[in-house]
Write an enzyme that holds these catalytic residues in place. Sequence first.
Site, PDB file in Angstrom:
ATOM      1  N   CYS A 235      60.674  67.251 -14.160  1.00  0.00           N
ATOM      2  CA  CYS A 235      60.322  66.474 -14.498  1.00  0.00           C
ATOM      3  C   CYS A 235      61.348  65.260 -13.623  1.00  0.00           C
ATOM      4  CB  CYS A 235      60.324  66.093 -14.984  1.00  0.00           C
ATOM      5  SG  CYS A 235      58.305  67.265 -16.530  1.00  0.00           S
TER       6      CYS A 235
ATOM      7  N   HIS B 151      60.479  58.461 -15.672  1.00  0.00           N
ATOM      8  CA  HIS B 151      59.977  59.214 -15.657  1.00  0.00           C
ATOM      9  C   HIS B 151      58.665  58.852 -17.376  1.00  0.00           C
ATOM     10  CE1 HIS B 151      58.483  63.489 -16.565  1.00  0.00           C
ATOM     11  NE2 HIS B 151      59.064  63.238 -17.265  1.00  0.00           N
TER      12      HIS B 151
ATOM     13  N   ASN C 171      51.921  62.816 -18.755  1.00  0.00           N
ATOM     14  CA  ASN C 171      53.473  62.950 -18.409  1.00  0.00           C
ATOM     15  C   ASN C 171      53.135  64.276 -17.181  1.00  0.00           C
ATOM     16  OD1 ASN C 171      55.792  64.771 -17.093  1.00  0.00           O
ATOM     17  ND2 ASN C 171      56.247  65.219 -19.843  1.00  0.00           N
TER      18      ASN C 171
END
Length: 332
Positions: free
Chosen positions: A111, A258, A288
């Site tokens: 990520c 994020h 996500n």
Amino acid sequence: MTIKITGTGSALPEKTVTNSDIAKLVDTSDDWIRERTGISERRIATNDTVSSLASKACTNALEMAGRNAEDVELIIVATCSPEFLLPCCACQVQSDIGAHKAVAFDLNAACSGFLFALNTAYAYVQAGLYKNALIVGSEVLSKLIDWTDRSICVLFGDGAGAAFVETSDIDEICENGRKVGVESIVMGSDGTKGMTLSCMERGLANPYVEKIEKVNPYVHMDGQEVYKFATRQVPACISTALEKAGFTTDDIDLFVLHQANIRIIESVAKRLKADISKFPVNLNRVGNMSSATIPVLLDELNRDGKIKKGDRLVLSGFGAGLTYGASVLVWG
Ligand code: COA
């Protein structure tokens, strides 16, 4: 010499999967998912691939930058879910968009990938090797997820975001006196916590291995450990990036973080003593998307006119590895 983002682009699969849709697959509810994560729906790929999404995002970014694929010197695709181990996704993108002169390679920092790609491009430009780069975060995590595991399948979505970054020999000064470009970068890794968030590709297999182990091919996560890591490490690395650049949270117009969990974002804002209204969110709509979350959000904000020339941004993420990073930059 610094770099600035001159174009952004994104691409999402067409299919929307709501929390109620997932509640038909596993024992969960819309309320539980929204309360614990902030996510209401996500996009899931049914035809798209990591490279097709990445290529669309790149084409959109180049169009905004007013550049041709032929102009691109470097392509870095950050992904942890490529459809091929080889060739790399970046080479597929290079071929798809016709960026014949570019050097292309992938980078896996999960990520944190887009940030690591931005920082890598920045370092190459600083070293004088390239003058521009397409940096991309693209993921189809839905294929790495056990859709019978409620603790995981509610969290993730598929998508891609890209940015075209360029250097210029002339400093660009905005009306507010700020100089356009990246001002500081921080990256970090803690491999000792690698198994907190993992997904095995394949085990040892050859005629000389005594017993070939069966591999679990799905993402495994200790959610609470990742949560603790993120809420401690993200504010710490943002503070370090701000300190390096000589600024405080008051100097920041937007924190593009994020998009994993709304509670993590709220906790980071609180620890930094920053106004939560400076933390834009799209995770409610897209979940996500790992390396794609930051560039997709950046592209949405950019296209909606929510980032102005001269705005000072913090980009920051965390993910498997465990990895983390932050960049401070002035939008041009
Ligand atoms: N629906 C309903 N119940 C669920 C559920 C779901 N989708 N997932 C887990 N549960 C249950 C658990 O089984 C547990 O039940 P129990 O108390 O009977 O044992 C209960 O909910 C609480 O589980 P817990 O894991 O303690 O929840 P949590 O508050 O820690 O939230 C996460 C779970 C995953 C949302 C949270 O830990 C998190 O966001 N962590 C960070 C993950 C992350 O960001 N990963 C990506 C990194 S890039």
